[in-house]
Design a protein around this motif. Structure first.
Motif, PDB file in Angstrom:
ATOM      1  N   HIS A   1       1.894  -1.549   3.534  1.00 53.77           N
ATOM      2  CA  HIS A   1       2.261  -0.200   3.092  1.00 53.77           C
ATOM      3  C   HIS A   1       3.619  -0.188   2.376  1.00 53.77           C
ATOM      4  O   HIS A   1       4.431   0.714   2.581  1.00 53.77           O
ATOM      5  CB  HIS A   1       2.271   0.789   4.264  1.00 53.77           C
ATOM      6  CG  HIS A   1       0.975   0.840   5.003  1.00 53.77           C
ATOM      7  ND1 HIS A   1      -0.176   1.345   4.454  1.00 53.77           N
ATOM      8  CD2 HIS A   1       0.642   0.410   6.244  1.00 53.77           C
ATOM      9  CE1 HIS A   1      -1.164   1.246   5.329  1.00 53.77           C
ATOM     10  NE2 HIS A   1      -0.693   0.681   6.410  1.00 53.77           N
ATOM     11  N   ASP A   2       3.859  -1.197   1.543  1.00 59.67           N
ATOM     12  CA  ASP A   2       5.112  -1.293   0.785  1.00 59.67           C
ATOM     13  C   ASP A   2       4.860  -0.744  -0.621  1.00 59.67           C
ATOM     14  O   ASP A   2       4.128  -1.338  -1.404  1.00 59.67           O
ATOM     15  CB  ASP A   2       5.577  -2.746   0.723  1.00 59.67           C
ATOM     16  CG  ASP A   2       6.929  -2.923   0.060  1.00 59.67           C
ATOM     17  OD1 ASP A   2       7.331  -2.058  -0.743  1.00 59.67           O
ATOM     18  OD2 ASP A   2       7.591  -3.939   0.351  1.00 59.67           O
ATOM     19  N   LEU A   3       5.467   0.387  -0.941  1.00 57.22           N
ATOM     20  CA  LEU A   3       5.215   1.065  -2.207  1.00 57.22           C
ATOM     21  C   LEU A   3       5.606   0.206  -3.410  1.00 57.22           C
ATOM     22  O   LEU A   3       4.875   0.142  -4.392  1.00 57.22           O
ATOM     23  CB  LEU A   3       5.956   2.409  -2.249  1.00 57.22           C
ATOM     24  CG  LEU A   3       5.718   3.255  -3.498  1.00 57.22           C
ATOM     25  CD1 LEU A   3       4.238   3.585  -3.653  1.00 57.22           C
ATOM     26  CD2 LEU A   3       6.533   4.532  -3.439  1.00 57.22           C
ATOM     27  N   ARG A   4       6.757  -0.468  -3.338  1.00 59.48           N
ATOM     28  CA  ARG A   4       7.185  -1.308  -4.471  1.00 59.48           C
ATOM     29  C   ARG A   4       6.228  -2.473  -4.681  1.00 59.48           C
ATOM     30  O   ARG A   4       5.890  -2.812  -5.816  1.00 59.48           O
ATOM     31  CB  ARG A   4       8.608  -1.807  -4.263  1.00 59.48           C
ATOM     32  CG  ARG A   4       9.620  -0.750  -4.597  1.00 59.48           C
ATOM     33  CD  ARG A   4      11.031  -1.163  -4.345  1.00 59.48           C
ATOM     34  NE  ARG A   4      11.337  -2.538  -4.691  1.00 59.48           N
ATOM     35  CZ  ARG A   4      12.568  -3.006  -4.812  1.00 59.48           C
ATOM     36  NH1 ARG A   4      13.587  -2.221  -4.621  1.00 59.48           N
ATOM     37  NH2 ARG A   4      12.800  -4.256  -5.105  1.00 59.48           N
TER      38      ARG A   4
ATOM     39  N   GLU B   1       3.099  -2.512  -3.899  1.00 62.72           N
ATOM     40  CA  GLU B   1       1.862  -1.924  -4.419  1.00 62.72           C
ATOM     41  C   GLU B   1       1.989  -1.637  -5.914  1.00 62.72           C
ATOM     42  O   GLU B   1       1.077  -1.914  -6.690  1.00 62.72           O
ATOM     43  CB  GLU B   1       1.540  -0.641  -3.658  1.00 62.72           C
ATOM     44  CG  GLU B   1       0.207  -0.045  -4.028  1.00 62.72           C
ATOM     45  CD  GLU B   1      -0.134   1.177  -3.183  1.00 62.72           C
ATOM     46  OE1 GLU B   1      -0.901   2.012  -3.682  1.00 62.72           O
ATOM     47  OE2 GLU B   1       0.360   1.289  -2.054  1.00 62.72           O
ATOM     48  N   MET B   2       3.130  -1.107  -6.328  1.00 61.37           N
ATOM     49  CA  MET B   2       3.351  -0.822  -7.747  1.00 61.37           C
ATOM     50  C   MET B   2       3.353  -2.113  -8.560  1.00 61.37           C
ATOM     51  O   MET B   2       2.788  -2.173  -9.652  1.00 61.37           O
ATOM     52  CB  MET B   2       4.671  -0.062  -7.933  1.00 61.37           C
ATOM     53  CG  MET B   2       4.629   1.359  -7.432  1.00 61.37           C
ATOM     54  SD  MET B   2       6.243   2.176  -7.436  1.00 61.37           S
ATOM     55  CE  MET B   2       6.746   1.993  -9.129  1.00 61.37           C
ATOM     56  N   PHE B   3       3.995  -3.171  -8.024  1.00 59.25           N
ATOM     57  CA  PHE B   3       4.046  -4.446  -8.725  1.00 59.25           C
ATOM     58  C   PHE B   3       2.655  -5.062  -8.832  1.00 59.25           C
ATOM     59  O   PHE B   3       2.264  -5.566  -9.883  1.00 59.25           O
ATOM     60  CB  PHE B   3       5.008  -5.406  -8.019  1.00 59.25           C
ATOM     61  CG  PHE B   3       5.194  -6.698  -8.751  1.00 59.25           C
ATOM     62  CD1 PHE B   3       5.867  -6.740  -9.961  1.00 59.25           C
ATOM     63  CD2 PHE B   3       4.690  -7.879  -8.234  1.00 59.25           C
ATOM     64  CE1 PHE B   3       6.033  -7.931 -10.644  1.00 59.25           C
ATOM     65  CE2 PHE B   3       4.847  -9.069  -8.905  1.00 59.25           C
ATOM     66  CZ  PHE B   3       5.520  -9.100 -10.109  1.00 59.25           C
ATOM     67  N   SER B   4       1.882  -5.000  -7.752  1.00 58.27           N
ATOM     68  CA  SER B   4       0.526  -5.522  -7.753  1.00 58.27           C
ATOM     69  C   SER B   4      -0.329  -4.805  -8.807  1.00 58.27           C
ATOM     70  O   SER B   4      -1.078  -5.433  -9.561  1.00 58.27           O
ATOM     71  CB  SER B   4      -0.094  -5.362  -6.366  1.00 58.27           C
ATOM     72  OG  SER B   4      -1.411  -5.822  -6.353  1.00 58.27           O
ATOM     73  N   LYS B   5      -0.213  -3.478  -8.875  1.00 68.33           N
ATOM     74  CA  LYS B   5      -0.956  -2.691  -9.866  1.00 68.33           C
ATOM     75  C   LYS B   5      -0.521  -3.053 -11.284  1.00 68.33           C
ATOM     76  O   LYS B   5      -1.340  -3.162 -12.187  1.00 68.33           O
ATOM     77  CB  LYS B   5      -0.775  -1.205  -9.620  1.00 68.33           C
ATOM     78  CG  LYS B   5      -1.588  -0.351 -10.590  1.00 68.33           C
ATOM     79  CD  LYS B   5      -1.463   1.110 -10.287  1.00 68.33           C
ATOM     80  CE  LYS B   5      -2.212   2.011 -11.241  1.00 68.33           C
ATOM     81  NZ  LYS B   5      -2.588   1.504 -12.527  1.00 68.33           N
ATOM     82  N   LEU B   6       0.791  -3.259 -11.470  1.00 69.08           N
ATOM     83  CA  LEU B   6       1.306  -3.641 -12.781  1.00 69.08           C
ATOM     84  C   LEU B   6       0.684  -4.959 -13.239  1.00 69.08           C
ATOM     85  O   LEU B   6       0.265  -5.086 -14.393  1.00 69.08           O
ATOM     86  CB  LEU B   6       2.836  -3.754 -12.748  1.00 69.08           C
ATOM     87  CG  LEU B   6       3.492  -4.222 -14.035  1.00 69.08           C
ATOM     88  CD1 LEU B   6       3.399  -3.150 -15.110  1.00 69.08           C
ATOM     89  CD2 LEU B   6       4.942  -4.588 -13.787  1.00 69.08           C
TER      90      LEU B   6
END
Length: 100
Positions: free
Chosen positions: A56-59, A61-66
């Motif tokens: 549940h780490d937002l950063r 998750e954002m990096f993975s999506k990027l």
């Protein structure tokens, strides 16, 4: 005809075969995707990064999506570069702070 189940894992966007002193064309030609076997391969893709999902780490998750968006061609490069949002990293002024 005999059937054989083989599990291959990896990210074809990141893992390329090694061709000693090979050109870019030689490396592409050596890829599994150019093999005569490729049309007979059933590709299953995992689209959820479970490490990120469970932490549940937002950063993260954002990096993975990027990374997925870059691989899918949804984010275009500008002059050979891709801009990464500043919110995904920390800017440090010296090597000691970086290693800490």
């Amino acid at each position: 005809m005999r059937r054989l189940t083989v599990l291959l894992s990896g990210d074809f966007r990141q893992i390329l075969p090694v061709v000693l002193r090979g050109t870019r064309a030689d490396i592409v030609k050596a890829c599994l995707k150019t093999s005569f076997l490729w049309p007979h391969i059933n590709v299953l893709s995992l689209r959820i990064n479970m490490r990120v999902h469970l932490q549940h780490d937002l950063r993260e998750e954002m990096f993975s999506k990027l990374l997925i968006d870059i691989g899918d061609g949804k984010i275009k490069e500008v002059e050979g570069r891709i801009n990464i949002p500043e919110s995904l990293g920390n800017i440090v002024g010296d090597l000691i702070t970086l290693t800490d």
